[in-house]
Design an enzyme around this catalytic site. Sequence first.
Site, PDB file in Angstrom:
ATOM      1  N   ALA A 164      38.845  40.161  41.694  1.00 33.22           N
ATOM      2  CA  ALA A 164      38.757  40.255  43.156  1.00 33.22           C
ATOM      3  C   ALA A 164      38.916  38.853  43.730  1.00 33.22           C
ATOM      4  CB  ALA A 164      37.412  40.842  43.565  1.00 33.22           C
ATOM      5  N   LYS A 222      42.813  43.964  49.594  1.00 31.00           N
ATOM      6  CA  LYS A 222      41.368  43.806  49.817  1.00 31.00           C
ATOM      7  C   LYS A 222      41.147  43.262  51.237  1.00 31.00           C
ATOM      8  CE  LYS A 222      37.324  41.279  48.162  1.00 31.00           C
ATOM      9  NZ  LYS A 222      36.801  40.239  47.278  1.00 31.00           N
TER      10      LYS A 222
HETATM   11  C1  FAD Z   1      31.232  38.665  35.065  1.00 28.65           C
HETATM   12  C2  FAD Z   1      32.261  37.846  35.775  1.00 28.65           C
HETATM   13  C3  FAD Z   1      32.957  38.406  36.866  1.00 28.65           C
HETATM   14  C4  FAD Z   1      33.893  37.618  37.551  1.00 28.65           C
HETATM   15  N1  FAD Z   1      34.522  38.150  38.646  1.00 28.65           N
HETATM   16  C5  FAD Z   1      35.336  37.353  39.383  1.00 28.65           C
HETATM   17  C6  FAD Z   1      35.980  37.842  40.544  1.00 28.65           C
HETATM   18  O1  FAD Z   1      35.874  39.000  40.902  1.00 28.65           O
HETATM   19  N2  FAD Z   1      36.767  36.981  41.231  1.00 28.65           N
HETATM   20  C7  FAD Z   1      36.961  35.698  40.862  1.00 28.65           C
HETATM   21  O2  FAD Z   1      37.631  34.936  41.564  1.00 28.65           O
HETATM   22  N3  FAD Z   1      36.414  35.235  39.723  1.00 28.65           N
HETATM   23  C8  FAD Z   1      35.608  36.013  38.987  1.00 28.65           C
HETATM   24  N4  FAD Z   1      35.065  35.539  37.842  1.00 28.65           N
HETATM   25  C9  FAD Z   1      35.484  34.210  37.362  1.00 28.65           C
HETATM   26  C10 FAD Z   1      36.873  34.351  36.709  1.00 28.65           C
HETATM   27  O3  FAD Z   1      36.788  35.246  35.629  1.00 28.65           O
HETATM   28  C11 FAD Z   1      37.370  32.994  36.205  1.00 28.65           C
HETATM   29  O4  FAD Z   1      37.290  32.037  37.218  1.00 28.65           O
HETATM   30  C12 FAD Z   1      38.828  33.078  35.806  1.00 28.65           C
HETATM   31  O5  FAD Z   1      39.047  34.147  34.950  1.00 28.65           O
HETATM   32  C13 FAD Z   1      39.269  31.800  35.147  1.00 28.65           C
HETATM   33  O6  FAD Z   1      38.753  31.676  33.857  1.00 28.65           O
HETATM   34  P1  FAD Z   1      39.232  30.447  32.977  1.00 28.65           P
HETATM   35  O7  FAD Z   1      40.709  30.475  32.912  1.00 28.65           O
HETATM   36  O8  FAD Z   1      38.581  29.239  33.515  1.00 28.65           O
HETATM   37  O9  FAD Z   1      38.573  30.727  31.566  1.00 28.65           O
HETATM   38  P2  FAD Z   1      38.935  31.807  30.424  1.00 28.65           P
HETATM   39  O10 FAD Z   1      39.539  33.039  30.949  1.00 28.65           O
HETATM   40  O11 FAD Z   1      37.680  31.924  29.625  1.00 28.65           O
HETATM   41  O12 FAD Z   1      40.041  31.092  29.555  1.00 28.65           O
HETATM   42  C14 FAD Z   1      39.716  30.089  28.611  1.00 28.65           C
HETATM   43  C15 FAD Z   1      40.965  29.782  27.816  1.00 28.65           C
HETATM   44  O13 FAD Z   1      40.707  28.685  26.969  1.00 28.65           O
HETATM   45  C16 FAD Z   1      41.205  28.970  25.683  1.00 28.65           C
HETATM   46  N5  FAD Z   1      40.468  28.187  24.685  1.00 28.65           N
HETATM   47  C17 FAD Z   1      39.132  28.050  24.574  1.00 28.65           C
HETATM   48  N6  FAD Z   1      38.855  27.256  23.516  1.00 28.65           N
HETATM   49  C18 FAD Z   1      40.028  26.879  23.003  1.00 28.65           C
HETATM   50  C19 FAD Z   1      40.412  26.082  21.889  1.00 28.65           C
HETATM   51  N7  FAD Z   1      39.507  25.487  21.108  1.00 28.65           N
HETATM   52  N8  FAD Z   1      41.725  25.945  21.627  1.00 28.65           N
HETATM   53  C20 FAD Z   1      42.674  26.528  22.401  1.00 28.65           C
HETATM   54  N9  FAD Z   1      42.378  27.297  23.446  1.00 28.65           N
HETATM   55  C21 FAD Z   1      41.067  27.480  23.741  1.00 28.65           C
HETATM   56  C22 FAD Z   1      41.013  30.470  25.537  1.00 28.65           C
HETATM   57  O14 FAD Z   1      41.824  30.994  24.541  1.00 28.65           O
HETATM   58  C23 FAD Z   1      41.435  30.919  26.928  1.00 28.65           C
HETATM   59  O15 FAD Z   1      42.844  31.027  26.989  1.00 28.65           O
HETATM   60  C24 FAD Z   1      34.158  36.299  37.125  1.00 28.65           C
HETATM   61  C25 FAD Z   1      33.499  35.781  36.003  1.00 28.65           C
HETATM   62  C26 FAD Z   1      32.556  36.538  35.341  1.00 28.65           C
HETATM   63  C27 FAD Z   1      31.861  35.967  34.154  1.00 28.65           C
END
Ligand code: FAD
Length: 504
Positions: free
Chosen positions: A52, A80
Site C-alpha cells: 500500500a 487507493k
Molecule cells: C509487516 C510489514 C508490512 C508493510 N507494509 C507496507 C506497506 O503497506 N506500505 C509500505 O510502503 N511499506 C510497507 N512495509 C515496508 C516495505 O515492505 C519495505 O519498505 C519495502 O518492501 C522495502 O524493503 P527493502 O527493499 O528495504 O528490504 P527487503 O525486501 O527485505 O530486501 C532486502 C534485499 O537484500 C538482499 N540481501 C540481504 N542480505 C544480503 C546479502 N548478504 N547478500 C545479498 N543480498 C542480500 C535480499 O536478498 C533482498 O533482496 C511493510 C513492512 C512490514 C514488515
Amino acid sequence: MLDQPIKKVVIVGGGTAGWMAAASLSQFAAGKELSITLIESTAIGTVGVGEATIPSIVHYNHTIGLDELDFIRATRASFKLGIQFEDWHKQGEQFFHPFADYGINFNGIEFQHYFYRLKKNNPSEHLHDYSIACQLAKHNRFAQPRENPNNPLADYSYAYHFDATLYAKVLRELSLSRGVIHLDEKVAQVNLREADGFITSLLLANGQTVEGDLFIDCTGFKGLLIEETLKTGYEDWQEWLLCDAAVAVQCANTREPTPYTRVTALNAGWMWQIPLQHRMGNGYVFSSRFLSKESATETLLEKISGTPLTQPKPFVFQAGRRKKVWNKNCYALGLASGFLEPLESTSISLIQTGITHLLTFFPDMSFDPAMINEVNRRHQHEMERIRDFIILHYKLTQRDDTEFWRYCQSMTIPDSLQHKIDLFKSCGHIVQHEPEAFEKSSWLSIYHGFAVTPERTDNRIDHFKDADIKVQLEKIKASLAEAGQQATRHEDFIRKHCAAPDFE
Ligand SMILES: Cc1cc2nc3c(=O)[nH]c(=O)nc-3n(C[C@H](O)[C@H](O)[C@H](O)COP(=O)(O)OP(=O)(O)OC[C@H]3O[C@@H](n4cnc5c(N)ncnc54)[C@H](O)[C@@H]3O)c2cc1C
C-alpha cells in the site's frame, strides 16, 4: 583526486528499495560515466510485504517513465483513494482518511475554520461530504483526474495498492534495459579501507570481488553495510510505537476490490486489508508485549474473508530510525534506514525521498561532509514528522477495553506532537513543518476522525454570517456529490483500462 566523479555505484539488495534505487540511478546515469551494479540473493529473498502506498508514488512512477495503466496491469494493482479506519476512536465507529483535500480555502483562510464554525450550530455536518476522495470511496468509484477537466475530478491525489514482487520485477526490467548489472549472489564479506573505514569492495559467496565508490545498502532490517559493518546506530521509538510484530496472509478476493485500504483496530494492534486485482493482502500488526504470535495468527485467520492462499508469515521489527542514513560512502535505503509501522503505508515513500536526497546531493569522491550532514538532517526530520503522525492515531483513541489501548491513551508523547494537538484543539490551526509527508488535510482527517474539535476558529471569519458560510459550503458539497456520481465504478475502470489477464 578527491573531487573526481564517482564512477561505480553498488546497490546491495533486490527488494523494493534496491530496484527503486536502480531504476532512478540508471536514469540519472544517462550520459555519465557511471556504472551501476545491483547484487541480491534470491536465496535470502525479500521481505515480501509493502503493497500500500501514498500519493507520492504516482509522481515517482511518472518520473522514471512508467505508464500508469501499464504499471497497474503488470502489478495487478488497484487504486487507493485513502484509508478506512474502523474501531480506532471507539469500537463500532469508522472514519476515512482521504488523500484528496477538503473543500476550498476562502479568503486565504483554511477550509476547516469555516467547517467547524458551521458545525457548531449544525452538528449533522460531516467533513467527508467535502472531499472528492470520500465521495468516490463511498460508492466504490474511481476516475483518472485528466479525464475530467473543469470539475472536482480534474485534480486530486490518490495512490495504489500493488503486488510488491511484481513491482520489483517491473523495476528490474526497466533497470536492466538501462544498463544496470545484476548479480544474484550472497555478499559474504564487506571490505573496509584501513585509513578511514570507507567501504572498498564486497566479497561474494562465489569468490568474486565487487569494487565500488558508493554503496547503497538495501539489505532490509539488518542493514548489512550500514549497521552490521559500519555500526551506525539505531534510535528506538518503541515507547510510542508499541507494535513490534506482524503476521501476514494472502487470501482470495470475495468481493470487488475497494479503492481504499481498510485498517481495523484489534485488541493489541490493528489489521490491514489491501485489495489487489487477483487477491487480498491481510495482516495483523501487534505488540508482542500484549499478544503472542500464535494468538495473532489465530485472530487474523478468523477475520479474513476469503480462502487463504499462503501460509501465515511472521515478522518482527523495531520502530525507529538509523542514526545516519549516509555514513562514509554508504547510503541506506528502505528497511535498512529505519522502519515505522505500516499504518499509513509510508515506507515506500521514504525510499522515494531517500533517492531524491541522494540524487540532489550526489557526491564526488570527496564525500563532502556538508552534503552528508544535510541529507542526514532531512531524513531525521522526515522520519520524526511521520513518527508523530502515526503516534497521533494511538494517542487519540478513546478505547479502554484492553491493556494495549489503555497504555496508548495514557502514554507521554513527543513534545513536537503534543504542541500540534494542543494548537489544533485551541484554535483549529494545523502545524506543518515543510516538507512533511502528510498534508494538512491528512492531519485534519485524523483529528476529525478521533473527534478532536477546536475550541475556537480563525478570528478573521468572525464577521461572516453562518447563513453565508452555509451557502458556500452547500455549493461545494453539491458539486462534489455530483462529481462522485459521474465517476466509473473502480472495478469497471480497471476492467476497461488496466486489467491483468486473471482479473475476473
Ligand atoms: C509487516 C510489514 C508490512 C508493510 N507494509 C507496507 C506497506 O503497506 N506500505 C509500505 O510502503 N511499506 C510497507 N512495509 C515496508 C516495505 O515492505 C519495505 O519498505 C519495502 O518492501 C522495502 O524493503 P527493502 O527493499 O528495504 O528490504 P527487503 O525486501 O527485505 O530486501 C532486502 C534485499 O537484500 C538482499 N540481501 C540481504 N542480505 C544480503 C546479502 N548478504 N547478500 C545479498 N543480498 C542480500 C535480499 O536478498 C533482498 O533482496 C511493510 C513492512 C512490514 C514488515
